[in-house]
Design an enzyme around this catalytic site. Sequence first.
Site, mmCIF file in Angstrom:
data_model
loop_
_atom_site.group_PDB
_atom_site.id
_atom_site.type_symbol
_atom_site.label_atom_id
_atom_site.label_comp_id
_atom_site.label_asym_id
_atom_site.label_seq_id
_atom_site.Cartn_x
_atom_site.Cartn_y
_atom_site.Cartn_z
ATOM 1 N N LYS A 84 0.763 -1.548 -0.411
ATOM 2 C CA LYS A 84 -0.090 0.117 0.174
ATOM 3 C C LYS A 84 0.984 1.007 0.140
ATOM 4 O O LYS A 84 1.945 1.397 1.013
ATOM 5 C CB LYS A 84 -0.601 0.265 0.702
ATOM 6 C CG LYS A 84 -1.619 0.867 1.574
ATOM 7 C CD LYS A 84 -2.843 1.263 2.797
ATOM 8 C CE LYS A 84 -4.133 1.894 2.852
ATOM 9 N NZ LYS A 84 -5.094 1.616 3.821
ATOM 10 N N SER A 159 -10.254 1.297 3.085
ATOM 11 C CA SER A 159 -8.926 2.302 1.890
ATOM 12 C C SER A 159 -7.556 1.596 0.931
ATOM 13 O O SER A 159 -7.520 2.302 0.098
ATOM 14 C CB SER A 159 -8.400 3.462 2.810
ATOM 15 O OG SER A 159 -7.498 3.061 3.363
ATOM 16 N N SER A 183 -9.742 -0.779 7.471
ATOM 17 C CA SER A 183 -9.368 -0.500 5.888
ATOM 18 C C SER A 183 -8.662 -1.880 4.812
ATOM 19 O O SER A 183 -8.458 -1.988 3.939
ATOM 20 C CB SER A 183 -8.686 0.168 5.111
ATOM 21 O OG SER A 183 -9.446 1.453 5.768
HETATM 22 N N1 GLN Z 1 -13.331 3.651 6.478
HETATM 23 C C1 GLN Z 1 -12.517 3.861 7.509
HETATM 24 C C2 GLN Z 1 -12.429 5.648 7.715
HETATM 25 O O1 GLN Z 1 -13.310 5.939 6.218
HETATM 26 C C3 GLN Z 1 -11.330 3.580 7.521
HETATM 27 C C4 GLN Z 1 -10.273 3.552 7.268
HETATM 28 C C5 GLN Z 1 -9.248 3.251 7.320
HETATM 29 O O2 GLN Z 1 -9.263 1.712 8.189
HETATM 30 N N2 GLN Z 1 -8.161 3.324 6.872
HETATM 31 O O3 GLN Z 1 -11.944 6.292 8.192
#
Ligand code: GLN
Length: 477
Positions: A84, A159, A183
């Site tokens: 990532k 994400s 994410s």
């Molecule tokens: N979808 C969640 C957010 O928008 C989780 C994001 C994440 O785990 N980095 O914050």
Amino acid sequence: METTLAQLSITEAAKKLKAKEITSLDLARACLIEIQKRNTSLNAYLEVFADAEAQAKAADARRAQDEKEKKESHPLLGIPLAIKDNILIEGRIASAASKMLEHYVASYDATVIKKLKAAGVVFLGRTNMDEFAMGGSTENSAFGPTRNPLDEGRVPGGSSGGSAAAVAGHLALGALGTDTGGSIREPASFCGLVGLKPTYGAVSRFGAIAMGSSLDQIGPLTKSVEDAEIIFNTLRGIDPLDSTTIGEGEYAARPRRKRVGVPRHLLKEGVDADVLAQFDLVLTKLQTQGYELVDVELPSAGLALAVYYIIMPAESSTNLARYDSIRYGLSLKGKDLTEDYAKSRAAGFGPEVRRRIILGTYVLSAGYYDAYYGKAGLARQKLTDEVTRALETVDAIVVPTAPCPATKIGEKSDPLSMYLMDIFTVTANLTGNPALSVPMGTVTREGKTLPVGIQLTAAHGDEAALFELGKKIQNLG
Ligand code: GLN
């Protein structure tokens, strides 16, 4: 489709490498062919590393050397992985999919990268993500959305969507993601993969671009539970560069009870009926394998999303203060210092990132701190106590990972509806417990078969319980 080496799991590939049926170069090339075919449309990788084949050749040479020295090679030696774009690899760009860091070149390796390098992993490239990991669909990237390889009209989740798409589309054998509120697990669910959010502190965060420091963890996205276990075991451990890291002996070993906790009260509304039906089917099958289902109550779980969306922006806004246009990142000149900040940050950050900075700054402001951040902290502790108590009598708590399968690109344009997708995943980040998403079958949307995942949460430090139950579920058939 003709099967290729890129479709192998890490475990299968490691076996073939050991038996000398294939080389690491074969594996890397097989992935590069898939990348060539699909990355333009999927947008899973933001960059494919030009030296991937050279890395694979070096891994093959190292295997030959290990053999000469009669040394057992690491199971990840020569395995091609995707990383990532918010995890630093020395000498390579790490942009967090933001204009702010578009040209930022990492000057050191993240601890997890050091460990993977020591194991002999081949890094194929850096994967797309929601900007600064803020989002649940990978549509918030400054470099365009990633598409789900199982249905290109849909999102891969986020994400860590680029990492998930790379693995599900066979553009890598496995990947690293980060998980602040789901994410890793949500994209795993949307792409039919296994995703692990380790216990807070189990894996060093040194060299991961910070979002919410009390919530963030790095973890694997893989095709099988065994693969996730191999990567986790390689990454874990105390790191002097991250004072929150814990050792393997931090938590006492726990007895297995063959009992699974189901918080039924959380599943009464908001979950798609066919997702719930898949969930119930898995539970019924577990019962036939001798598992007892226990109803557990988590009275504060209904608050988890609200608590997360106070604590996460508070920490994010603080972490993002470092992008001041002076030390690193995008730098635009105004007429004075204040204008330098304003110009650079307005141009560097996308709308979702700005939204969270504003929200975070607001909840931390002197007049509101007690009402929001302070209260959220109290609720977080209550929730942690409830989860800990519930796990005293069961091996794991299970819920669907997400309330629905992968949504269409553009479908969740309203931020609040996007935040609702995190309803089941944020709790583990708030409480620090380890959580694993494992595929639990499929549902159909507009004639397409789409995977959905089940999330298992275990006691702190008890990833072993997740792997054990995860393998059971994986092999239910
Ligand atoms: N979808 C969640 C957010 O928008 C989780 C994001 C994440 O785990 N980095 O914050």
